[in-house]
Design an enzyme around this catalytic site. Sequence first.
Site: not given
Ligand code: EPZ
Length: 429
Positions: A126, A131-134, A408, A22-23, A173-174, A316, A171, A102
Amino acid sequence: MDRIRIRGGNELKGTIAISGAKNAALPLMIASLLTDDTLTLENVPHLADVELLTRILGNHGVDMSVVGKRLHHDPALGRTIHFNARNIVDTTAPYELVSKMRASFWVIGPLLARMHQCKVSLPGGCAIGTRPVDLFIDGLRALGATIDIDAGYAVAEAKGGLVGNRFVFPKISVGATHVLMMAATLAKGETVLENAAREPEIVDLADCLIAMGAKITGAGTSRIVIQGVPALSGARHRVLPDRIETGTYAMAVAMTGGDVVLTGTRADLLPTAMATLTGAGAAISEVENGLRIYRNGGGISAVDVTTDPFPGFPTDLQAQFMALMTKANGTAAITETIFENRFMHVQELARLGAKIQLSGQVARVEGVSRLKGAPVMATDLRASVSLVIAGLAAEGETTVNRVYHLDRGFERLEEKLSGCGAEIERISG
Ligand code: EPZ
């Protein structure tokens, strides 16, 4: 609303075909916005999140066609979908769609890179954390975009196109790594992304973008270098296997005992989870076209786990591993470092008889000799499947409510598990 009913106690024995991830599928589908040519994706899983993204892409004008099912088509082979974004008719991603998932916010990268402007709703709250988008906003600004937040939307513009730059993620972020990598493929000059995410899904997206003509090196390391090109072409790409689905079924086998071969997947996609499972008492070996899992003689051993970005233990799989630890010999400390609210399954596991103490980001799970079935529900996808794993090993009947969470991210879950001897069925309505 559908429910899943499980009668626990059966060992799992047989074969489970692992679906496309999925991801990986979600960002790959979004990458179709980068080109006016056709992107063909194979092994796309049949999931609610994928369907939702097709609606979002359709709203932008992406033309999609699913290759029809042939006679004797094996659903385990996944679907092939063609995406053509020649005519982008709308660069707005509305709140009604983005708020449901998201990852749809990620269209901001390709739309900005190719159309030089877009308006994308902020995703909103969420269940698993704020989960911010900064990081997305800061990164795209570093590539020369102007972005204003107006009435719940990110209104973005890059007059004359994006321009390559060096960006250090404060930080990991995927999502932000996916988006900046996609955006940079069409930026002028070189972009260097430091402290980038290293997940296999990042490598899969990079492989697809390279097949489309992008110039990317270093995906899979924390430093990704992208030389912008004026345009990308179409390509054909196969979505990589779902490592979270792989880990989930491996944990289910470790929980119930038995012997299962997971086909179409690889151990290198989840090195830490595999090592942790081995420590907990599972035997895992590579076989032709997959992995064989069985319980290594004795019971389940308690193993401490801390979630981390790849190659660490994936957040996950945290809920599923907690379900396994509820029946371990001893006490396991499970620490969640990625999301601040990802312990919503604790209270539900307790309804099945689990002994778990929560203190901040650490859950201490004291193994018990027996779980007892009960009605349960969860607020997110991975939490829901952890309840299924616990239900498979609980005495009597467990009913998991709110099955739409499972839909999902887990393709044909009941079918895959019942094919291995589990007593599990979906009850409609
Ligand atoms: C991806 O989410 C996955 N989703 C998530 O899977 C997974 O849990 C996550 O990566 C971590 O591995 C998809 O791939 C569709 P992140 P993503 O940005 O990209 C913080 C599932 O169950 N952050 O790596 O949204 C955030 O809040 C899902 O399949 C900021 O602070 O995760 C978190 O604490 C759930 N600012 C950390 O970074 C930002 O702008 C990592 O989140 C972006 C993120």
